[in-house]
Design a protein around this motif. Structure first.
Motif: not given
Length: 403
Positions: A52-77
């Motif tokens: 109960q004390n873990q608020q929803k705001e602590q979780w990413p809700m549609g947070e855009r991120k990126s990661i390098e994979v095989n020399g390419r930057t993947w975008e993801y939510l």
């Protein structure tokens, strides 16, 4: 259980109850809405909800991120609880960005969005789309779906990648569906997650099927919406439209004039069908806008590949498999979706009923009391689809051993 319950002439069978089913019934046919599905309190998933004390705001809700994979930057939510069960949520061809599957991701994170499906469930009477006869609706259905959706909060970690050449992820040098599936597997490996509930919508369903065959260690459960296993699975008009625009001489012209493709041709291809018309205005805008971001050679090469026969690969899938779609689609008819469900796990026999009993395959259709839903069901009924995905994940969990 008699296999005749799967006969199309028997009516609207979405899912058949199996003894000791841990998830309970999740059936959006009219009869189920009137009967067992709405009986009693909502069944909360077995996994404990977040503290109960873990608020929803602590979780990413549609947070855009990126990661390098095989020399390419993947975008993801990323949505939901980062420590929850991972769901890889892969978008289709048009609606071609991570945002195209965002409503489903939000629902899997426990967010109720008051979709058209919920509004339909609130009506006391719903027009039956198959025989135009009104039947008793289920006003309590929406309340039930809301409770089940809210109970998912904190359970899942939903990853929604933008495929190379779609949205903001750079294109591949060889943008075939096979290469895309391999790169998708590498993307998921790079995240370092445990095996996923792999969900694919339309063309995304083909990609996660191929990934499950080539990299079974990455997929815990396979969930496929609007899957096409061979060319004849598509209705004739969209199939031949795809064949024409991917015919190599024509494709070369379209690549030479990319603005015509993104501004005129692709919008015209998708905007005339029931699937597009059934979407709300925001989703229609998203589908049209996403085409403008696409890399034309990628879009044409992958569209050419979508019509290829993958039945041999389907027969090799090891993961338990869920087939789901809207009952009123005009791209992949629901009868084709049901037939495709029977192609998985041939070792379990030819009968779909037997495959369900053996906990190999589940088949869902969303419609009837929930209203008219098409190939765009993840946007018109995201809460219902999220509840069904959760139900299937629970259903396929190993049975507890008797002491």
């Amino acid at each position: 259980m008699d296999d005749s319950v799967f006969d199309e002439d028997q009516g609207k069978v979405d899912f058949v109850e199996v003894p000791n089913n841990p998830g309970g019934e999740q059936n959006f046919s009219a009869k189920a809405q009137q009967d067992k599905f709405l009986a009693g309190p909502a069944k909360i998933p077995e996994d404990k909800p977040a503290p109960q004390n873990q608020q929803k705001e602590q979780w990413p809700m549609g947070e855009r991120k990126s990661i390098e994979v095989n020399g390419r930057t993947w975008e993801y939510l990323e949505y939901g609880n980062p420590n929850g069960t991972p769901i890889l949520n892969v978008h289709g061809w048009l609606g071609s960005s991570a945002e195209g599957n965002a409503r489903l991701a939000r629902a899997l994170s426990g967010e109720v969005q008051e979709s058209q499906g919920l509004k339909n469930l609130e009506k006391p009477h719903v027009e039956n789309s198959q025989n135009s006869q009104p039947h008793g609706g289920a006003p309590k259905g929406a309340e039930k779906v809301r409770k089940l959706t809210e109970s998912l909060k904190g359970k899942y970690n939903v990853i929604v990648p933008e495929l190379p050449g779609f949205g903001k992820t750079p294109e591949l040098d060889t943008p075939t569906v096979d290469k895309m599936a391999e790169e998708l597997a590498d993307f998921y490996k790079a995240l370092g997650k445990k095996p996923a509930v792999a969900f694919g919508s339309s063309a995304g369903a083909i990609l996660v099927t191929k990934m499950a065959v080539q990299h079974p260690e990455l997929v815990d459960t396979l969930v496929l919406q609007g899957l096409m296993t061979k060319p004849s699975d598509m209705e004739k008009v969209p199939y031949w439209a795809a064949r024409v625009v991917t015919f190599k001489p024509i494709a070369k012209v379209l690549e030479t004039f990319p603005n015509f493709s993104t501004e005129k041709l692709f919008p015209m291809m998708v905007s005339g069908g029931k699937d597009f018309k059934n979407a709300d205005e925001a989703t229609q805008r998203l589908i049209l806008d996403s085409a403008k971001e696409g890399h034309i050679p990628t879009m044409l090469d992958t569209l050419r590949d979508i019509g290829k026969n993958i039945e041999d690969e389907v027969a090799q899938v090891q993961a338990p498999t869920v087939i789901i779609d809207g009952a009123n689609g005009d791209l992949v008819p629901i009868a084709k979706s049901k037939s495709n469900a029977g192609k998985f796990h041939p070792e379990a026999g030819e009968s779909l009923g037997e495959k369900i009993r053996q906990r190999k395959v589940v088949y869902f259709r969303v419609g009837d009391a929930a209203g008219e839903h098409t190939h765009n069901v993840i946007n018109t009924a995201p809460e219902e689809v999220a509840v069904l995905i959760n139900h299937a994940a629970e259903y396929f969990k190993p049975k507890p051993q008797a002491k």
